[in-house]
Write an enzyme that holds these catalytic residues in place. Structure first.
Site, PDB file in Angstrom:
ATOM      1  N   ASP A   9       0.900  -1.149   0.092  1.00  0.00           N
ATOM      2  CA  ASP A   9       0.086  -0.068  -0.004  1.00  0.00           C
ATOM      3  C   ASP A   9       0.714   1.205  -0.062  1.00  0.00           C
ATOM      4  O   ASP A   9       2.104   1.178   0.155  1.00  0.00           O
ATOM      5  CB  ASP A   9      -0.958   0.030   1.300  1.00  0.00           C
ATOM      6  CG  ASP A   9      -1.807   1.105   1.233  1.00  0.00           C
ATOM      7  OD1 ASP A   9      -2.306   1.559   0.164  1.00  0.00           O
ATOM      8  OD2 ASP A   9      -2.298   1.716   2.338  1.00  0.00           O
ATOM      9  N   TYR A  41      -1.063   8.831  -2.536  1.00  0.00           N
ATOM     10  CA  TYR A  41      -1.085   8.164  -3.867  1.00  0.00           C
ATOM     11  C   TYR A  41      -2.599   8.903  -4.678  1.00  0.00           C
ATOM     12  O   TYR A  41      -2.346   9.102  -5.957  1.00  0.00           O
ATOM     13  CB  TYR A  41      -1.431   6.636  -4.121  1.00  0.00           C
ATOM     14  CG  TYR A  41      -0.193   5.750  -4.219  1.00  0.00           C
ATOM     15  CD1 TYR A  41       1.111   6.449  -3.765  1.00  0.00           C
ATOM     16  CD2 TYR A  41      -0.127   4.532  -4.407  1.00  0.00           C
ATOM     17  CE1 TYR A  41       2.196   5.880  -3.925  1.00  0.00           C
ATOM     18  CE2 TYR A  41       1.088   3.734  -4.555  1.00  0.00           C
ATOM     19  CZ  TYR A  41       2.367   4.298  -4.245  1.00  0.00           C
ATOM     20  OH  TYR A  41       3.319   3.555  -4.249  1.00  0.00           O
ATOM     21  N   CYS A  73      -4.517  -1.650  -2.070  1.00  0.00           N
ATOM     22  CA  CYS A  73      -4.608  -0.013  -2.505  1.00  0.00           C
ATOM     23  C   CYS A  73      -5.563  -0.094  -3.389  1.00  0.00           C
ATOM     24  O   CYS A  73      -5.086  -0.525  -4.577  1.00  0.00           O
ATOM     25  CB  CYS A  73      -3.222   0.617  -2.685  1.00  0.00           C
ATOM     26  SG  CYS A  73      -3.236   2.283  -3.118  1.00  0.00           S
ATOM     27  N   ASN A  74      -6.647   0.536  -3.385  1.00  0.00           N
ATOM     28  CA  ASN A  74      -7.525   0.724  -4.401  1.00  0.00           C
ATOM     29  C   ASN A  74      -7.118   1.730  -5.484  1.00  0.00           C
ATOM     30  O   ASN A  74      -7.194   1.770  -6.768  1.00  0.00           O
ATOM     31  CB  ASN A  74      -9.065   1.484  -4.042  1.00  0.00           C
ATOM     32  CG  ASN A  74      -9.689   0.454  -3.093  1.00  0.00           C
ATOM     33  OD1 ASN A  74     -10.508  -0.366  -3.394  1.00  0.00           O
ATOM     34  ND2 ASN A  74      -9.280   0.452  -1.923  1.00  0.00           N
ATOM     35  N   CYS A 188     -11.054   2.626  -0.159  1.00  0.00           N
ATOM     36  CA  CYS A 188      -9.731   3.118   0.095  1.00  0.00           C
ATOM     37  C   CYS A 188      -9.184   2.251   1.335  1.00  0.00           C
ATOM     38  O   CYS A 188     -10.241   2.287   2.267  1.00  0.00           O
ATOM     39  CB  CYS A 188      -9.496   4.375   0.350  1.00  0.00           C
ATOM     40  SG  CYS A 188      -7.985   5.067   1.098  1.00  0.00           S
ATOM     41  N   HIS A 190      -7.172   2.381   3.583  1.00  0.00           N
ATOM     42  CA  HIS A 190      -7.279   3.347   4.689  1.00  0.00           C
ATOM     43  C   HIS A 190      -8.627   3.647   5.604  1.00  0.00           C
ATOM     44  O   HIS A 190      -8.490   3.739   6.958  1.00  0.00           O
ATOM     45  CB  HIS A 190      -6.788   4.704   4.603  1.00  0.00           C
ATOM     46  CG  HIS A 190      -5.318   4.875   4.321  1.00  0.00           C
ATOM     47  ND1 HIS A 190      -4.727   4.364   3.244  1.00  0.00           N
ATOM     48  CD2 HIS A 190      -4.238   5.332   5.216  1.00  0.00           C
ATOM     49  CE1 HIS A 190      -3.293   4.671   3.033  1.00  0.00           C
ATOM     50  NE2 HIS A 190      -2.927   5.123   4.471  1.00  0.00           N
TER      51      HIS A 190
HETATM   52  N1  DGL Z   1      -4.856   3.177   0.712  1.00  0.00           N
HETATM   53  C1  DGL Z   1      -4.897   3.815  -0.558  1.00  0.00           C
HETATM   54  C2  DGL Z   1      -6.276   2.940  -1.251  1.00  0.00           C
HETATM   55  O1  DGL Z   1      -6.877   2.055  -1.159  1.00  0.00           O
HETATM   56  C3  DGL Z   1      -4.889   5.017  -1.053  1.00  0.00           C
HETATM   57  C4  DGL Z   1      -4.210   6.093  -0.142  1.00  0.00           C
HETATM   58  C5  DGL Z   1      -3.396   7.170  -0.583  1.00  0.00           C
HETATM   59  O2  DGL Z   1      -4.066   8.074  -1.286  1.00  0.00           O
HETATM   60  O3  DGL Z   1      -2.130   6.911  -0.850  1.00  0.00           O
HETATM   61  O4  DGL Z   1      -6.603   3.898  -2.239  1.00  0.00           O
END
Ligand code: DGL
Length: 270
Positions: A9, A41, A73-74, A188, A190
């Site tokens: 991630d 990201y 990580c989506n 996401c 997180h």
């Molecule tokens: N955890 C990441 C997701 O599932 C994104 C977090 C980020 O913006 O870095 O999208």
């Protein structure tokens, strides 16, 4: 096939997927890699982010030698699964918004999709909505601020309720519309780390749906029944190791991170 499994991630979000994997296969060896030098990201341009994701995953796979890579990580999965699968010689399991189960759970057929700015605008996400939620209304909310709150929470700080509430105002508004929003996709990784705070702030009870259990089941299928007996050592990696990350990993029973890429490369576009 037996483990270990490497979870990737941008930050600590993949720990929500690691927790689901641990519940399904408690004995499995887990690697965790986060590209926290490039966090978040969700606000990065696609082309450099794709190159970056492939470079970080290649380096981590070379260092840990897993049987499977889970892109937890989506934002990364909706962009870079294809180049990752082309480049790596192991199975790559992605994490994408759980639109299909959410559409099945919603009684009102009005869903919320909480995700990063990048995930929301990706064609991959739009295709998921068209394919699995064609009869539903979908209210998309870019909630990048929640990524920061989840990182801070695992570093030991309480989530900032006012900040969460402000970011989620369009979601609360949609619960008052007709048909009322009743189900929220946590798009996401997180965000499941914040579910108790989100549920406490919601003006009405909502169903919160994430992808963790589905990913754990998929990895379990790939590894087979032997996987829970293969106890290998856990290892973690980060592009910007530090005490807050060490603390977050320790809360999930994981060791302190090793630096993954040379310091000069860690924060720079490859
Ligand atoms: N955890 C990441 C997701 O599932 C994104 C977090 C980020 O913006 O870095 O999208």
């Amino acid at each position: 096939m037996t483990g270990p499994v490497l979870i990737f991630d941008s930050g600590v979000g993949g720990l929500s997927v690691a927790a689901a994997l641990r519940r399904h296969a408690p004995g499995i060896g887990l690697g965790y890699v986060c590209d926290n030098a490039w966090l978040p990201y969700g606000l990065r341009p696609d082309a450099s982010l794709t190159r970056r994701i492939v470079a970080v995953c290649q380096a981590a796979v070379a260092a840990f030698r897993p049987a499977v890579l889970v892109v937890a990580c989506n934002t990364a999965s909706t962009l870079a699964l294809e180049p990752l699968r082309r480049t790596l010689a192991i199975p790559v399991v992605g994490t994408v918004p759980a639109i299909k189960p959410a559409a099945a759970l919603s009684r009102t057929r009005h869903l919320g999709l909480l995700a990063t700015t990048a995930t929301l605008r990706r064609p991959y996400t739009q295709r998921l909505i068209e394919r699995f939620a064609a009869g539903c209304r979908v209210t998309g909310i870019a909630a990048d601020a929640l990524v920061h709150e989840a990182e801070a929470r695992l570093g030991g700080a309480d989530p900032d309720a006012a900040r969460l509430d402000a970011a989620l105002a369009p979601l609360w508004q949609a619960t008052k519309e007709e048909p009322a929003l009743d189900t929220v996709v946590l798009g996401c990784t997180h965000f499941p780390l914040l579910t108790p705070s989100l549920a406490a702030l919601a003006p009405v009870p909502l169903t919160w749906v994430d992808s963790g259990e589905a990913i754990a089941r998929r990895v379990g299928q790939l590894l087979g029944p032997e996987s829970s007996r293969c106890r290998a050592g856990d290892q973690t990696f980060a592009t910007a190791p530090g005490p807050l990350l060490t603390r977050a990993l320790a809360a999930y029973g994981m060791p302190p991170p090793l630096p993954l890429m040379p310091a000069a490369d860690a924060a720079a576009a490859p």
